[in-house]
Design a protein around this motif. Structure first.
Motif, PDB file in Angstrom:
ATOM      1  N   ARG A 181       0.827  -1.204   0.000  1.00 28.78           N
ATOM      2  CA  ARG A 181       0.000   0.000   0.000  1.00 28.78           C
ATOM      3  C   ARG A 181       0.863   1.256   0.000  1.00 28.78           C
ATOM      4  N   LEU A 182       1.936   1.242   0.759  1.00 26.10           N
ATOM      5  CA  LEU A 182       2.837   2.396   0.777  1.00 26.10           C
ATOM      6  C   LEU A 182       3.472   2.614  -0.594  1.00 26.10           C
ATOM      7  N   GLU A 183       3.907   1.530  -1.202  1.00 31.19           N
ATOM      8  CA  GLU A 183       4.608   1.647  -2.482  1.00 31.19           C
ATOM      9  C   GLU A 183       3.674   2.067  -3.605  1.00 31.19           C
ATOM     10  N   LYS A 184       2.460   1.530  -3.605  1.00 30.64           N
ATOM     11  CA  LYS A 184       1.545   1.821  -4.708  1.00 30.64           C
ATOM     12  C   LYS A 184       0.741   3.092  -4.503  1.00 30.64           C
ATOM     13  N   SER A 185       0.291   3.338  -3.278  1.00 31.33           N
ATOM     14  CA  SER A 185      -0.596   4.471  -3.032  1.00 31.33           C
ATOM     15  C   SER A 185       0.167   5.716  -2.609  1.00 31.33           C
ATOM     16  N   ASP A 186       0.872   5.638  -1.492  1.00 27.06           N
ATOM     17  CA  ASP A 186       1.507   6.836  -0.938  1.00 27.06           C
ATOM     18  C   ASP A 186       2.659   7.333  -1.812  1.00 27.06           C
ATOM     19  N   ILE A 187       3.549   6.419  -2.194  1.00 26.91           N
ATOM     20  CA  ILE A 187       4.653   6.841  -3.050  1.00 26.91           C
ATOM     21  C   ILE A 187       4.144   7.241  -4.423  1.00 26.91           C
ATOM     22  N   GLY A 188       3.123   6.551  -4.907  1.00 26.65           N
ATOM     23  CA  GLY A 188       2.541   6.929  -6.195  1.00 26.65           C
ATOM     24  C   GLY A 188       1.965   8.331  -6.167  1.00 26.65           C
ATOM     25  N   LYS A 189       1.336   8.694  -5.047  1.00 23.75           N
ATOM     26  CA  LYS A 189       0.776  10.044  -4.929  1.00 23.75           C
ATOM     27  C   LYS A 189       1.880  11.097  -4.913  1.00 23.75           C
ATOM     28  N   VAL A 190       2.980  10.813  -4.200  1.00 25.80           N
ATOM     29  CA  VAL A 190       4.100  11.764  -4.158  1.00 25.80           C
ATOM     30  C   VAL A 190       4.739  11.893  -5.537  1.00 25.80           C
ATOM     31  N   ASN A 191       4.947  10.786  -6.206  1.00 22.46           N
ATOM     32  CA  ASN A 191       5.552  10.832  -7.546  1.00 22.46           C
ATOM     33  C   ASN A 191       4.664  11.585  -8.533  1.00 22.46           C
ATOM     34  N   ALA A 192       3.344  11.373  -8.417  1.00 25.58           N
ATOM     35  CA  ALA A 192       2.434  12.098  -9.295  1.00 25.58           C
ATOM     36  C   ALA A 192       2.496  13.598  -9.022  1.00 25.58           C
ATOM     37  N   GLY A 193       2.604  13.982  -7.760  1.00 21.14           N
ATOM     38  CA  GLY A 193       2.725  15.397  -7.434  1.00 21.14           C
ATOM     39  C   GLY A 193       4.014  16.004  -7.943  1.00 21.14           C
ATOM     40  N   LEU A 194       5.129  15.298  -7.821  1.00 20.13           N
ATOM     41  CA  LEU A 194       6.406  15.800  -8.323  1.00 20.13           C
ATOM     42  C   LEU A 194       6.389  15.931  -9.842  1.00 20.13           C
ATOM     43  N   GLU A 195       5.780  14.962 -10.511  1.00 28.10           N
ATOM     44  CA  GLU A 195       5.698  15.040 -11.979  1.00 28.10           C
ATOM     45  C   GLU A 195       4.808  16.197 -12.407  1.00 28.10           C
ATOM     46  N   ARG A 196       3.715  16.420 -11.671  1.00 29.52           N
ATOM     47  CA  ARG A 196       2.857  17.561 -11.988  1.00 29.52           C
ATOM     48  C   ARG A 196       3.598  18.883 -11.838  1.00 29.52           C
ATOM     49  N   LEU A 197       4.389  19.018 -10.784  1.00 27.27           N
ATOM     50  CA  LEU A 197       5.177  20.244 -10.598  1.00 27.27           C
ATOM     51  C   LEU A 197       6.222  20.413 -11.695  1.00 27.27           C
TER      52      LEU A 197
END
Length: 556
Positions: A181-197
């Motif tokens: 869950r950490l790898e797919k959800s939480d890290i995925g959310k952070v990576n998506a935010g960094l890519e958006r920025l």
């Protein structure tokens, strides 16, 4: 007299009735037989078969123990075994038994399966303490449990080791779920935010609007995301340490001991010690795992949930696209277009499109949808991501559009036939009562034609669900790391590649490095795909009959 009666029998049409009935019966028997073969070979894979231990006495060689699961038995000529290089004596019966045994322990033996001569097996037994470990890597391990270790120290051995192993595997499984869950959800959310920025910064640079204030705001948001990532990384490290804390020492048939981390074990069971009810429970849990888990080991183990999800998602998007276009085209051709040579040519073209090979649609989808349309969308709306493509690469949207193009002739033909069956007097009666042509079409004609429309749509969906060739070019891959639907904006990622049941069957059946291990999964996946398509067809029949009963009064 007999000749006249025979002629009368032929003239009555009875031979045609019997031939038709016989052909239908043969088709039904062949279909049921095919489904039975697929079901037996596929569903039997999940049953925890007993493990044998036997002495393998090859003439002229030292005896050694074999532990494994007998998968297949066959009778082969003695000369065939001799030509394969086996030390078969010249005298003896003409045929000998050959058995395919799943011996597991790929990290020790180099292969999961081996052919052995059944006549050379001696002292066969099924010890209840024989154990099977289903691992995340290297396949199954068959052997004996020696001890349990925690941080390198033995904490259980002997009779207490097995219950301790089960409790610790449950603990590690819960930790692995939290880790996932950490790898797919939480890290995925952070990576998506960094890519958006990153994309936002690049867009402002291209537009010349990257002011110091905007840069400072994005830097502050990026710092928050970096802090979140470091926190998640710390939690991941702690979970990894907990998962890798315990290990188990196991022994193979020939006495070699190896140590396996519990984090690498999915299941541990002793099939010879299980009763029928325990085996049934294990069987259904394995079936559920097959339907709900992700694939492992080059798709030869684990589940097929991403393929199920990708197939259903792509089919639903295709249905949303194909239905309005197919219905509107059929309504125009039947209700508004003049019935002349041009419309007849259009109908001929539509009928011919239904017979075009599916791979041709895939080539068209790759050339037009992906390269032309997708590349244009990237240049117009996603210039900040270039040269990396967003929609200029195969993905879910283009796979759905390609299937919609393939299925639209079916919807057009079925809808137009439904419209043609509605009596002209119904239309004239509605118009005589003061309704406009549009009102007649919307409130009278289309409801009466809805059984044919729904049948055409769902038959098109059923056909599209089983297509493979065009999807290989426009968006389906062997293994998709994440689902196209998640909690990150824009939630449904139409540009993402997906897995598909049909392509999964092709990949596992013909591209797998471990053919014997993949074969049962091919049958199980094929059975699932057949059931999905059969369900869609049965749904079509039910919806058609329901709508036909609902609008029977209008038809009469």
């Amino acid at each position: 007299m007999k000749q006249n009666s025979l002629k009368g029998w032929f003239k009555s049409g009875s031979p045609g009735v019997w031939l038709s009935g016989g052909a239908v019966s043969i088709a039904v028997i062949m279909t049921l037989g095919l489904l039975a073969v697929i079901a037996v070979r596929g569903l039997a894979h999940f049953w925890p078969a007993d493990l044998i231990q036997a002495s393998y006495n090859v003439p002229g060689m030292a005896n050694h123990l074999v532990i494994g699961e007998i998968v297949q038995k066959e009778e082969v000529p003695r000369e065939r075994l001799k030509s394969a290089g086996l030390p078969v004596p010249d005298s003896g019966p003409e045929f000998m038994t050959r058995e395919l045994v799943k011996v597991g322990n790929r990290d020790i033996n180099g292969a999961d399966f081996t052919w052995i001569v059944g006549d050379w097996l001696a002292e066969q037994s099924t010890p209840p303490e024989l154990m099977a470990l289903e691992r995340r890597e290297w396949g199954n391990f068959y052997g004996y449990l020696v001890n349990i270790k925690e941080q390198g120290k033995v904490v259980a051995e002997g009779e207490t080791a097995w219950p301790e192993l089960q409790s610790r595997i449950t603990r590690v499984s819960d930790l692995a779920d939290a880790l996932r869950r950490l790898e797919k959800s939480d890290i995925g959310k952070v990576n998506a935010g960094l890519e958006r920025l990153r994309l936002q910064t690049r867009r402002l640079e291209l537009e010349g609007r990257l002011t110091p204030v905007a840069q400072a705001d994005m830097d502050a948001e990026r710092a928050e995301l970096d802090a979140s990532y470091k926190d998640i990384e710390t939690r991941l490290g702690a979970l990894h340490a907990q998962v890798n804390r315990d290990s188990v020492t196991v022994r193979d048939a020939n006495g070699k001991e190896i140590e396996v981390q519990l984090g690498q074990i999915v299941h541990a069971y002793q099939p010879n010690a299980m009763n029928t009810l325990t085996k049934l429970g294990f069987y259904f849990s394995k079936m559920w795992e097959f339907l709900s888990d992700d694939p492992r080991e080059a798709n030869t183990e684990g589940g097929i949930f991403p393929a199920i999800f990708g197939t259903v998602m792509m089919t639903l998007i295709m249905a949303v696209i194909v239905t309005p276009f197919g219905v509107l085209a059929a309504v125009y051709l039947r209700e508004y277009a003049k019935q002349n040579t041009f419309t007849r040519l259009i109908r001929i073209a539509v009928n011919n499109l239904a017979g075009v090979p599916a791979i041709v649609y895939g080539v068209f989808g790759l050339g037009f949808f992906v390269y032309v349309l997708g590349g244009s969308l990237d240049r117009l709306f996603f210039p900040e991501a270039l040269p990396a493509p967003t929609f200029g690469t195969p993905g879910l949207l283009w796979a759905s559009l390609t299937l919609a193009l393939l299925a639209v002739p079916v919807v057009i033909v079925a809808t137009e036939e439904g419209l043609a069956r509605i009596p002209r007097t119904v239309r004239e009666g509605s118009l005589a009562l003061g309704a406009t042509k549009a009102e007649t079409l919307w409130k009278i004609v289309l409801p009466m034609a809805s059984p044919a429309m729904m049948t055409g749509m769902i038959l098109a969906v059923a056909r599209a669900a089983g297509e493979v060739a065009p999807l290989m070019l426009v968006g389906v891959v062997k293994l998709a790391p994440s689902l196209p639907l998640d909690g990150n904006y824009p939630y449904l990622h139409l540009d993402q590649k997906i897995m598909h049941l049909g392509f999964h069957i092709y990949d596992v059946g013909f591209q797998s490095p471990n053919v014997e291990a993949a074969r049962p999964l091919v049958y199980a996946t094929a059975l699932l795909l057949v059931l999905v398509i059969a369900t869609l067809n049965l749904s079509a029949v039910w919806i058609r009959n329901h709508l036909r009963e609902k609008y029977k009064a209008l038809d009469s």
